[in-house]
Structures are given as structure tokens and as C-alpha cells.
Design an enzyme around this catalytic site. Structure first.
Site, PDB file in Angstrom:
ATOM      1  N   ASP A   1      37.710  36.592  42.097  1.00 29.90           N
ATOM      2  CA  ASP A   1      38.678  35.507  41.914  1.00 29.90           C
ATOM      3  C   ASP A   1      39.610  35.422  43.115  1.00 29.90           C
ATOM      4  OD1 ASP A   1      37.631  35.104  39.341  1.00 29.90           O
ATOM      5  OD2 ASP A   1      39.164  36.354  38.397  1.00 29.90           O
TER       6      ASP A   1
ATOM      7  N   ASP B   1      37.726  41.251  34.312  1.00 24.80           N
ATOM      8  CA  ASP B   1      38.997  41.049  35.011  1.00 24.80           C
ATOM      9  C   ASP B   1      39.843  42.301  34.831  1.00 24.80           C
ATOM     10  OD1 ASP B   1      38.491  38.454  35.938  1.00 24.80           O
ATOM     11  OD2 ASP B   1      39.279  37.527  34.124  1.00 24.80           O
TER      12      ASP B   1
END
Length: 184
Positions: free
Chosen positions: A130, A112
Site C-alpha cells: 500500500d 495489513d
């Protein structure tokens, strides 16, 4: 199907290229301030799902991703039957799920790197995959709300024009029933 796969592969490619770039440029747990006090690029790992949920169950998340991808491919035609806009939306979803699955298989966790401080809260760090998943779910809901009822009514009308609702009624489309004939 070709356009569907091209969109999904485009999302996967964008996701993976950005993750490789971040991994090469930003050290693990490092940060680069892009917009002071609002947006940073960072390099963190998440073994869980959104907000770190289920972090102790990576095999479950991997299996769930595989099942989701299989369902999207196997049931695509049924899922897009009500409206043609579902096809690219489902392709974006497939690309997002696949992008994070690649990380889970390759690294055992997801990279991330997008971090936002909204003032009233710090948004959990996320990635392109995401974003694709969230955008596709949001678009699916919007399409359902805006055209879902109309598309379902049109589909029901088409079925009726073809001789019945298709619910296994063997007499559908074979003229009036005995009861209808007697009352005429």
C-alpha cells in the site's frame, strides 16, 4: 527494463517478507505497541481495497490488479516517454500492486500491519505494498507538476524537428503547402 524489474521485485520481496514475518510473530488481530499512542504493529486482514472499500468484490479487485500490472508492463515505454524518472516510479507501483495481488490469490485478502494514531484521526491499517502504491502515485503527480510541462514541450519540439506533429498528416515535413507557396 532490467532495473525496472529489479525495483518491482524488490518492492514485492520487501512486502511479502514483512507480511510473512508479521503473520509468524503477531497473532491474527494481535497488536505490538512500538511508539505508545502513535504507532503499532498489528495483524489484520482486508478483503477490500484502501479503507476496506469494495470488500464485497474481491474478484473485481483481483482482476483490476491484473489489468493494472498488464497495462504498466505493456505501456511502460509510452508512460516513461516524457521523463526518465517515471520508470522507477512505475516499477514501485508495479511492485505494490503485485504484492497485494499475491495476498489476494494466496489468502483471498490482504495482510495489513502498520497502524498509526495521528491524534486527530486513526489512519487505516496498511502494508508495504500500500505504501509503495501511495508513494508512486504521489511521486508521479510531483514529477508531472515539476517537469511534466517542460517534458511535454521538449517532446513536441522534437516531433516538430522531425517534420511534423506526427498526427497522420501526410504532407508533414514535405516543404511548404500550396497555400504557403502562394502567399510567399
Amino acid at each position: 527494463m532490467r532495473r525496472f524489474l529489479m525495483i518491482a521485485l524488490g518492492v514485492v520481496a520487501l512486502d511479502q517478507v514483512t507480511k510473512v514475518w508479521v503473520d509468524m510473530v503477531i497473532p491474527l488481530y494481535g497488536r505490538v505497541e512500538v511508539i505508545p499512542g502513535f504507532f503499532e504493529l498489528t495483524n489484520v486482514r482486508n478483503p477490500g481495497a484502501a479503507w476496506g472499500m469494495l470488500r464485497d468484490y474481491p474478484q473485481f479487485l483481483t482482476g483490476l490488479a491484473v489489468l493494472a500490472m498488464a497495462a504498466l508492463v505493456l505501456f511502460r515505454k509510452q508512460l516513461i516517454a516524457d521523463h526518465r524518472f517515471y520508470d522507477p516510479v512505475l516499477a514501485i507501483l508495479l511492485g505494490g500492486v503485485c504484492g497485494n495481488l499475491i495476498d489476494r490469490i494466496r489468502l483471498g485478502e490482504v495482510i495489513d500491519f502498520l497502524w498509526f494514531d495521528l491524534g486527530f484521526m486513526v489512519w487505516p491499517t496498511f502494508n508495504v505494498a500500500d505504501s509503495a502504491i501511495c508513494v508512486s502515485v504521489t511521486l508521479s503527480v510531483l514529477i508531472s507538476l515539476l517537469v511534466g510541462g517542460r517534458a511535454t514541450a521538449e517532446r513536441r519540439s522534437r516531433l516538430m524537428d522531425q517534420g511534423g506533429a506526427g498526427g497522420g498528416d501526410s504532407e508533414a515535413g514535405q516543404g511548404p503547402t500550396k497555400l504557403e507557396s502562394a502567399s510567399s
